[in-house]
Design an enzyme around this catalytic site. Sequence first.
Site, mmCIF file in Angstrom:
data_model
loop_
_atom_site.group_PDB
_atom_site.id
_atom_site.type_symbol
_atom_site.label_atom_id
_atom_site.label_comp_id
_atom_site.label_asym_id
_atom_site.label_seq_id
_atom_site.Cartn_x
_atom_site.Cartn_y
_atom_site.Cartn_z
ATOM 1 N N GLU A 1 -5.065 -8.962 0.500
ATOM 2 C CA GLU A 1 -5.699 -8.645 1.785
ATOM 3 C C GLU A 1 -7.175 -8.387 1.546
ATOM 4 O O GLU A 1 -7.564 -7.785 0.540
ATOM 5 C CB GLU A 1 -5.145 -7.365 2.426
ATOM 6 C CG GLU A 1 -3.849 -7.501 3.149
ATOM 7 C CD GLU A 1 -3.443 -6.201 3.865
ATOM 8 O OE1 GLU A 1 -4.313 -5.489 4.408
ATOM 9 O OE2 GLU A 1 -2.230 -5.911 3.841
ATOM 10 N N GLU B 1 0.797 -1.216 0.000
ATOM 11 C CA GLU B 1 0.000 0.000 0.000
ATOM 12 C C GLU B 1 0.840 1.281 0.000
ATOM 13 O O GLU B 1 0.792 2.085 0.941
ATOM 14 C CB GLU B 1 -0.950 0.016 1.206
ATOM 15 C CG GLU B 1 -1.849 -1.212 1.280
ATOM 16 C CD GLU B 1 -2.967 -1.096 2.313
ATOM 17 O OE1 GLU B 1 -2.904 -0.200 3.162
ATOM 18 O OE2 GLU B 1 -3.905 -1.908 2.258
HETATM 19 C C1 NOJ Z 1 -4.011 -2.665 5.279
HETATM 20 C C2 NOJ Z 1 -2.614 -2.757 5.739
HETATM 21 O O1 NOJ Z 1 -1.772 -3.411 4.863
HETATM 22 C C3 NOJ Z 1 -2.450 -3.287 7.132
HETATM 23 O O2 NOJ Z 1 -1.223 -2.868 7.616
HETATM 24 C C4 NOJ Z 1 -3.608 -2.881 7.997
HETATM 25 O O3 NOJ Z 1 -3.412 -3.220 9.320
HETATM 26 C C5 NOJ Z 1 -4.857 -3.507 7.418
HETATM 27 N N1 NOJ Z 1 -5.070 -3.011 6.077
HETATM 28 C C6 NOJ Z 1 -6.129 -3.292 8.230
HETATM 29 O O4 NOJ Z 1 -6.476 -1.943 8.304
#
Ligand code: NOJ
Length: 468
Positions: free
Chosen positions: A369, A168
Amino acid sequence: MSKNYTFPAGFWWGSAASGPQTEGRYDGDGKGDSLWDYWFEQEPEKFFGGVGPERTSRVYKMYKEDARLMKETGHNSFRTSIQWSRLIPDATGEVNPEAVKFYNDYFDELIANGVEPFVGLFHFDMPMALQNEGGWLNRKTVDAYARYAKIAFELFGDKVKRWFTYNEPIVPVEGGYLYDFHYPNHKNMKEAMRVMYHEIVAQALAIKEFHEGGFDGTIGVVLNLTPSYPRDPENPEDVKAAKLADALFNRSFLDPSILGTLPEELKWLWADSGTTPDMLEGDAELIANNTIDLLGINYYQPRRIKAKETPVEGDGKGGPMPEDYFDNYDWPEKKMNPYRGWEIYEKGIYDCLINVKENYGNIDCYISENGMGVEGEERYIDANGEIQDDYRIEFVRDHLKWVHQAIAEGSNCHGYHMWTCMDCWSWTNAYKNRYGFIAVDLDNDGARTVKKSGKWFHQVVADNGFEA
Ligand code: NOJ
């Protein structure tokens, strides 16, 4: 009538986490500070419950048990990240031998349990030594990052075959330089665009190192895609606004990563707002020639956009802000996850995959994710001590149905990783919202207990799908 959702053979089933959110810090581990360690030291009150990055899920000590639990819950793959500040404590100097030992042992343990390690190089965790010199604002960081990437490929390339440059990369832009939710808490669009551009160039350099170094495997990037839906698809002003938001938040990394170019809409936005970053000769060629092999898609929520209706406020001090160009739209029919304040829109995952299929050469990809953070899961513990997280099962299943549909229509999607395996530290939210297949009891030395969803997942993997 129930339907059978079977996934392709060899589908990657698993979950994702990151070094800074799980490892913890221990005496003698040799780790240097990242900006998280520093920020927590300065302002612990900003972190939920006063829990900081040194007290995360103890993976540094518990990785053996965790690898076993991954196997028990059906994982055939798992993504985590190397912490730059652990491997090279001052970011540019010597390698920390304790880190080399830890990551080797960790990856070996995963492999011994039939879990392929997918490894990221950067998950919001700039080493403080570089942050002190501006972090991503400083062009020096671009070269330091490429050196670090090369060192990681050399050290762990024998066991890691799927690498990711970033997780991200838009988040350091948004959190650190636009919207004040990560250190250094600036609100400055010109800086934000410079950070974005330096990340793009640094990624290209790291990919160059990987491909020229002849390392085995693939290199990719993990992007959080937020499909931008206009309020009214028939209204050209809404559509234009949604396109600008898409260019800024999605295509800014999608296009250079896969197509090797910067989107025209982004360049227009930079020019119009006076935020075009400095570019060096040779950058465009570097970006064009060094694109990814594999895309990870993090999907949580859509972005709903309407044409600008509210007055342009900039950053409040006269500087531009992205919201000068569009307004966020509150869709009255949205379904919400009340804990995280995020909309749940399952079809968005399908739209992301179809977009990649149609506009990005159907590059190999996977869902890296997707998941649901819930506060107060203790409420759902049954008499046997197991969290009955039926809401998580439903969430994952309903998203998987759309992934299945996209694959049926030809998407090259090779896997699904949920966020996350063990409940982990969520930045300033710390342990407020829990996301895992496996509960972590921080007051009891991090003791792990598999939730109902973990058992359900095991069955899904065993069947390579489900009926619903
Ligand atoms: C995206 C991220 O990669 C991660 O670090 C974060 O904790 C999760 N989403 C949940 O918000």
